[in-house]
Design a protein around this motif. Structure first.
Motif, PDB file in Angstrom:
ATOM      1  N   ALA A 109      -4.477   4.851  -4.518  1.00 10.40           N
ATOM      2  CA  ALA A 109      -3.922   3.561  -4.853  1.00 10.40           C
ATOM      3  C   ALA A 109      -4.844   2.830  -5.806  1.00 10.40           C
ATOM      4  CB  ALA A 109      -3.298   3.094  -3.598  1.00 10.40           C
ATOM      5  N   CYS A 110      -6.070   2.860  -5.299  1.00 11.43           N
ATOM      6  CA  CYS A 110      -7.233   1.970  -5.889  1.00 11.43           C
ATOM      7  C   CYS A 110      -7.560   2.417  -7.349  1.00 11.43           C
ATOM      8  CB  CYS A 110      -8.641   1.853  -5.334  1.00 11.43           C
ATOM      9  SG  CYS A 110      -8.502   0.973  -3.481  1.00 11.43           S
ATOM     10  N   SER A 111      -7.373   3.680  -7.552  1.00 14.88           N
ATOM     11  CA  SER A 111      -7.652   4.447  -8.862  1.00 14.88           C
ATOM     12  C   SER A 111      -6.488   3.893 -10.004  1.00 14.88           C
ATOM     13  CB  SER A 111      -7.784   5.745  -8.862  1.00 14.88           C
ATOM     14  OG  SER A 111      -8.522   6.184  -7.869  1.00 14.88           O
ATOM     15  N   ALA A 112      -5.013   3.783  -9.139  1.00 18.17           N
ATOM     16  CA  ALA A 112      -4.242   3.629  -9.894  1.00 18.17           C
ATOM     17  C   ALA A 112      -3.750   1.864 -10.479  1.00 18.17           C
ATOM     18  CB  ALA A 112      -2.808   4.085  -9.269  1.00 18.17           C
ATOM     19  N   THR A 116      -5.278  -3.420  -6.888  1.00 14.57           N
ATOM     20  CA  THR A 116      -5.577  -3.060  -5.232  1.00 14.57           C
ATOM     21  C   THR A 116      -7.034  -2.806  -5.152  1.00 14.57           C
ATOM     22  OG1 THR A 116      -3.549  -2.043  -5.583  1.00 14.57           O
ATOM     23  CG2 THR A 116      -4.809  -1.054  -3.800  1.00 14.57           C
ATOM     24  N   ALA A 117      -7.666  -2.547  -6.251  1.00 12.96           N
ATOM     25  CA  ALA A 117      -9.140  -2.270  -6.168  1.00 12.96           C
ATOM     26  C   ALA A 117      -9.792  -3.659  -5.793  1.00 12.96           C
ATOM     27  CB  ALA A 117      -9.641  -1.324  -7.284  1.00 12.96           C
ATOM     28  N   LEU A 118      -9.523  -4.519  -6.552  1.00  8.58           N
ATOM     29  CA  LEU A 118     -10.143  -5.773  -6.218  1.00  8.58           C
ATOM     30  C   LEU A 118      -9.655  -6.433  -5.145  1.00  8.58           C
ATOM     31  CD1 LEU A 118      -9.613  -7.515  -9.816  1.00  8.58           C
ATOM     32  CD2 LEU A 118     -11.523  -6.110  -8.828  1.00  8.58           C
ATOM     33  N   GLU A 119      -8.697  -6.231  -4.455  1.00 11.12           N
ATOM     34  CA  GLU A 119      -8.461  -6.817  -3.260  1.00 11.12           C
ATOM     35  C   GLU A 119      -9.233  -6.148  -1.975  1.00 11.12           C
ATOM     36  OE1 GLU A 119      -4.074  -6.072  -1.947  1.00 11.12           O
ATOM     37  OE2 GLU A 119      -3.793  -7.147  -3.435  1.00 11.12           O
ATOM     38  N   ARG A 157     -23.558   6.106  -1.254  1.00 10.17           N
ATOM     39  CA  ARG A 157     -23.672   6.827  -2.526  1.00 10.17           C
ATOM     40  C   ARG A 157     -22.100   7.090  -2.598  1.00 10.17           C
ATOM     41  NH1 ARG A 157     -26.919  12.083  -5.027  1.00 10.17           N
ATOM     42  NH2 ARG A 157     -26.721  11.301  -7.104  1.00 10.17           N
ATOM     43  N   GLY A 158     -21.773   6.631  -4.130  1.00  7.06           N
ATOM     44  CA  GLY A 158     -20.450   6.471  -4.477  1.00  7.06           C
ATOM     45  C   GLY A 158     -20.036   8.309  -4.746  1.00  7.06           C
ATOM     46  N   ARG A 159     -18.736   8.243  -4.008  1.00  8.37           N
ATOM     47  CA  ARG A 159     -17.962   9.777  -4.181  1.00  8.37           C
ATOM     48  C   ARG A 159     -16.585   9.432  -4.656  1.00  8.37           C
ATOM     49  NH1 ARG A 159     -17.368  11.484   1.028  1.00  8.37           N
ATOM     50  NH2 ARG A 159     -17.382   9.279   1.579  1.00  8.37           N
ATOM     51  N   GLN A 160     -16.021  10.443  -5.397  1.00 10.36           N
ATOM     52  CA  GLN A 160     -14.730  10.278  -6.060  1.00 10.36           C
ATOM     53  C   GLN A 160     -13.752  10.152  -4.995  1.00 10.36           C
ATOM     54  OE1 GLN A 160     -13.152  13.810  -7.714  1.00 10.36           O
ATOM     55  NE2 GLN A 160     -14.219  15.157  -6.826  1.00 10.36           N
ATOM     56  N   SER A 161     -13.880  10.614  -3.627  1.00 11.80           N
ATOM     57  CA  SER A 161     -12.768  10.405  -2.519  1.00 11.80           C
ATOM     58  C   SER A 161     -12.616   8.927  -2.211  1.00 11.80           C
ATOM     59  CB  SER A 161     -13.020  11.255  -1.403  1.00 11.80           C
ATOM     60  OG  SER A 161     -14.565  11.219  -0.912  1.00 11.80           O
ATOM     61  N   ASN A 162     -13.716   8.224  -2.168  1.00 13.71           N
ATOM     62  CA  ASN A 162     -13.475   6.765  -1.632  1.00 13.71           C
ATOM     63  C   ASN A 162     -14.679   5.798  -2.224  1.00 13.71           C
ATOM     64  OD1 ASN A 162     -15.465   7.392  -0.042  1.00 13.71           O
ATOM     65  ND2 ASN A 162     -14.581   6.511   1.793  1.00 13.71           N
ATOM     66  N   TYR A 163     -14.692   5.732  -3.541  1.00 12.52           N
ATOM     67  CA  TYR A 163     -15.779   4.958  -4.093  1.00 12.52           C
ATOM     68  C   TYR A 163     -15.518   3.433  -4.125  1.00 12.52           C
ATOM     69  CZ  TYR A 163     -12.925   5.752  -8.609  1.00 12.52           C
ATOM     70  OH  TYR A 163     -11.978   5.587  -9.497  1.00 12.52           O
ATOM     71  N   VAL A 164     -14.182   2.985  -4.125  1.00 13.54           N
ATOM     72  CA  VAL A 164     -13.952   1.576  -4.015  1.00 13.54           C
ATOM     73  C   VAL A 164     -14.658   1.155  -2.802  1.00 13.54           C
ATOM     74  CG1 VAL A 164     -11.993  -0.139  -4.010  1.00 13.54           C
ATOM     75  CG2 VAL A 164     -11.986   1.642  -5.687  1.00 13.54           C
ATOM     76  N   TYR A 165     -14.300   1.909  -1.508  1.00 16.48           N
ATOM     77  CA  TYR A 165     -14.638   1.246  -0.287  1.00 16.48           C
ATOM     78  C   TYR A 165     -16.128   1.437  -0.372  1.00 16.48           C
ATOM     79  CZ  TYR A 165     -15.072   1.820   5.009  1.00 16.48           C
ATOM     80  OH  TYR A 165     -15.547   1.555   6.248  1.00 16.48           O
ATOM     81  N   GLY A 166     -16.629   2.660  -0.923  1.00 11.16           N
ATOM     82  CA  GLY A 166     -18.243   2.793  -0.801  1.00 11.16           C
ATOM     83  C   GLY A 166     -18.853   1.654  -1.697  1.00 11.16           C
ATOM     84  N   ALA A 167     -18.257   1.181  -2.824  1.00 13.50           N
ATOM     85  CA  ALA A 167     -18.831   0.127  -3.602  1.00 13.50           C
ATOM     86  C   ALA A 167     -19.017  -1.084  -2.955  1.00 13.50           C
ATOM     87  CB  ALA A 167     -18.137   0.202  -4.859  1.00 13.50           C
ATOM     88  N   ALA A 168     -17.781  -1.402  -2.141  1.00 16.87           N
ATOM     89  CA  ALA A 168     -17.603  -2.513  -1.365  1.00 16.87           C
ATOM     90  C   ALA A 168     -18.998  -2.639  -0.351  1.00 16.87           C
ATOM     91  CB  ALA A 168     -16.386  -2.807  -0.677  1.00 16.87           C
ATOM     92  N   LYS A 169     -19.035  -1.407   0.333  1.00 18.78           N
ATOM     93  CA  LYS A 169     -20.050  -1.502   1.590  1.00 18.78           C
ATOM     94  C   LYS A 169     -21.520  -1.333   0.900  1.00 18.78           C
ATOM     95  CE  LYS A 169     -16.955  -1.315   5.143  1.00 18.78           C
ATOM     96  NZ  LYS A 169     -17.332  -2.175   6.281  1.00 18.78           N
ATOM     97  N   GLY A 170     -21.585  -0.685  -0.170  1.00 15.91           N
ATOM     98  CA  GLY A 170     -22.791  -0.707  -0.943  1.00 15.91           C
ATOM     99  C   GLY A 170     -23.204  -2.310  -1.368  1.00 15.91           C
TER     100      GLY A 170
END
Lengths: 260, 432
Positions: A109-112, A116-119, A157-170
């Motif tokens: 959903a975030c990729s699309a 959503t990604a910003l939220e 580390r960013g991974r394709q399966s959840n990099y939006v979550y990963g980026a926020a936590k990073g």
């Protein structure tokens, strides 16, 4: 450190603010702290869940402990200062804070959809940074305290399966590094907590079971211990530290072709 | 991971599982029906299992709601374990007025199976101490009921095997204690004939009684064993220190470690343990929950699991039928590790399907050896059925429908109360 003990003294956790208190991990942290005699101020988004939590903690607490809280959506950063004021007033001071709110977004959903990604970035990172800014200034002034934040191994580390979550936590993890550096001289501990897979409602969509999954109780035990110690970066359970060390060191040229 | 019951039999997979975390939140419509609550998986058999629909995992509903330390009244969510309750209330001077042999069962499970304890002859079963229940029905309604409920919901839900809906909240009346200890005494008896008078005397003098039996002993020693009795210790008892031992069964052996040789050795040693006719002190944990000290003790029976067999025999037939049961077991040399004998009191049952009733109850467990075990259990069924007895649904994975229906004559009246959106593998097995 006392002359006779090799261990540094435990930091007191007598008056603690829990933000995102109705999350499964925070609820277990709350029970543990109450059993140790702490007074708590709990902030949660859903009124029914918060009431159930407060009822339970009140049954567990001793007569001198104060258990209170209020309902708030923590993505509304305009309310942060007011919430922290209320907590400080109810508790008569703040020894420690645990920031535990967050969501596990659907990466597709975030990729699309950029909104959503910003939220998700707002919920999992910006709201946390706003809270941390308020809290850091207060604790720095009082010259003691513990600030703990639940991050994630996904932030390493960013991974394709959840990099939006990963980026926020990073983002939060790097912010905390800086804050720790700033507050080291002010006797304020900044604790970054990085749990791995935890069996909670947040991970309901995943296929659970197996040795990598931990219970919220076990993670909560680690969090309370880390807060008492004033630890820096804690992986929970401990085995995620070597796992993430390896994952962080896989060369990018190779990593980008892996399906993770 | 598919939820199992404690004897790890049968292994069946529901269409879905759903972890409940919020009381009063109900169950999403998208989940396949029928539904069934699954607490901490401490019952044996399939009352907590389903092959169809959704298992509702209730361990997330473990919050306390209100506790009145003056009157000993506790309201909690149904997924809290008895251990959770005891940890809160024992230091404040309150104990469960009725407790089964494990404290890892949930409060909801204790209600749904109307469990009993060593004090049935004075205190009745778990349902006798429930003041109030909140029951969620699959049509979205919520029923509040207590023992005086004229609608019959309470009597249907106590011992109702989770079929009347989801038990969300329970209010319990606890009993006052002075400390966590018990005065206990124990006596060795040389055979079943010696048990009965000894047991009668113990029941007249002690609130808690239970006997262990060496079911491999034959001839004049048949039914030899040890009778234990206890009472909560007085306020001024001089109390020793207590540290709970925590061991675990670390591996899951491919075959049962309980076999003819280990059993014979165990029983011979256990029978010769020192007894305390003059009395001693015991902490409540080892007194009520000796097996809780070994985490995953059910693994000793190997991956094929085991069968529990618990029957109750009416008073008139108790002495002869118990002897016959022990005969049948000894003859087939399929002795049971934990053979427990206890007589129930005369309290009227709390629920329509309550198991505990006047008579003698014998609890046994047998490693799953396939056909050999099945045919032994069928022999035991015959004895129980001829004596007018019943088997305990909470410990059953295989009883024939006819035996259930004769043992629980109210089953048809009960079925009027079943939530149409709920069912279990047990219920599908024992009713048409």
């Amino acid at each position: 450190m006392s002359l006779f003990s090799l261990r540094p003294a435990k930091r007191p956790l007598r008056r603690v603010v829990l933000l995102g208190a109705t999350s499964a991990i925070a609820e277990q942290v709350a029970r543990r702290l109450v059993a140790q005699g702490a007074s708590l101020y709990c902030v949660g988004r859903q009124p029914q869940k918060l009431d159930a939590l407060l009822d339970d903690l009140n049954v567990r607490a001793g007569s001198a402990q104060r258990i209170d809280g209020s309902c708030a959506d923590l993505t509304d950063s305009a309310r942060h200062a007011e919430l922290i004021d209320a907590a400080e007033q109810h508790l008569g001071g703040i020894d420690a804070v645990l920031i535990a709110h967050g969501t596990l977004p659907d990466q597709q959903a975030c990729s699309a959809d950029a909104n959503t990604a910003l939220e998700q970035i707002n919920t999992n990172a910006l709201s946390v940074i706003s809270l941390l800014t308020h809290l850091a200034n207060r604790l720095e002034q009082q010259q003691h305290g513990v600030i703990a934040v639940i991050g994630s191994v996904a932030g390493d580390r960013g991974r394709q399966s959840n990099y939006v979550y990963g980026a926020a936590k990073g983002m939060v993890a790097i912010f905390l590094q800086g804050l720790r550096n700033r507050l080291a001289g002010a006797n304020v501990a900044v604790v970054t907590i990085k749990p791995g897979f935890v069996d909670t409602p947040m991970t309901a969509g995943l296929n659970k079971g197996g040795p990598l999954w931990a219970t919220p109780e076990r993670v909560a035990q680690g969090i309370v211990r880390a807060m008492h110690k004033g630890a820096n970066v804690v992986y929970l359970p401990w085995f995620w530290r070597p796992i993430m060390l390896i994952i962080k060191h896989i060369p990018e040229a190779l990593f980008k072709r892996m399906s993770l | 991971m598919t939820p199992l019951s404690w004897n790890r039999l049968p292994k069946v997979t529901p269409n879905a599982t759903y972890a409940l975390t919020q009381r009063g939140a109900g169950v999403p419509d998208r989940l396949p029906r029928p539904l069934l609550a699954h607490g901490n998986g401490r019952s044996y058999g399939d009352v907590c299992l389903t092959e169809h629909g959704t298992l509702l995992l209730t361990r997330g509903l473990d919050r306390f709601i209100e506790f009145d330390p003056e009157r000993g009244i506790l309201r909690c969510e149904a997924g809290a374990t008895l251990a959770d309750v005891l940890a809160l209330t024992v230091p404040q001077g309150w104990f469960l007025p009725c407790t089964p042999g494990t404290r890892w069962a949930t409060v909801g499970g204790a209600v749904a199976n109307d469990v009993h304890g060593k004090n049935h002859h004075v205190a009745g079963s778990f349902g006798h101490h429930v003041r109030h229940l909140t029951l969620w029905r699959s049509d979205g309604s919520v029923i509040h009921c207590g023992p005086s409920d004229p609608g019959g919901w309470f009597a249907a839900t106590v011992g109702g095997l989770g079929l009347t809906g989801l038990i969300q909240q329970v209010e319990l009346q606890l009993m006052p204690i002075h400390n966590p200890w018990l005065n206990m005494a124990s006596w060795r008896f040389t055979n079943l004939d010696a048990f009965w008078p000894l047991n009668r005397e113990a029941e007249a003098n002690w609130p808690y009684t239970v006997a262990w039996i060496d079911c491999l002993a034959r001839g004049s020693a048949q039914g030899r064993g040890i009778l234990m009795a206890g009472q909560h210790a007085p306020a001024q008892a001089r109390l020793p220190n207590f540290k709970e031992s925590r061991k675990r069964m670390p591996i899951d052996p491919p075959f049962s470690l309980v076999n003819g040789i280990s059993l014979r050795a165990f029983n011979a040693l256990y029978y010769r343990q020192p007894t305390h006719p003059a009395g001693t002190l015991s902490h409540y944990v080892p007194f009520f929950y000796p097996l809780d000290a070994i985490q995953h003790w059910n693994r000793i029976y190997g991956r094929r699991g085991f069968y529990q067999y618990q029957c109750v025999i009416p008073p008139e037939a108790a002495e002869s039928a118990t002897a016959e049961l022990l005969n049948a077991i000894a003859r087939r040399r399929q002795g049971s590790f934990l053979a427990v004998l206890k007589t129930f009191g005369h309290a009227p049952a709390a629920g329509m399907l309550s198991f505990a009733r006047p008579g003698t109850t014998l609890a046994l467990d047998f490693p799953n050896r396939g056909r050999a075990t099945q045919s032994l259990l069928a022999d035991l069924d015959t004895i129980v059925s001829q004596a007018g007895g019943a088997l305990y649904p909470a410990k059953d994975a295989r009883m024939p429908a006819a035996l259930f229906q004769s043992g629980f004559p109210q089953w048809e009246a009960f079925s009027e109360f079943i939530d149409p959106g709920f069912s279990s593998r047990f219920w599908q097995r024992v009713t048409p």
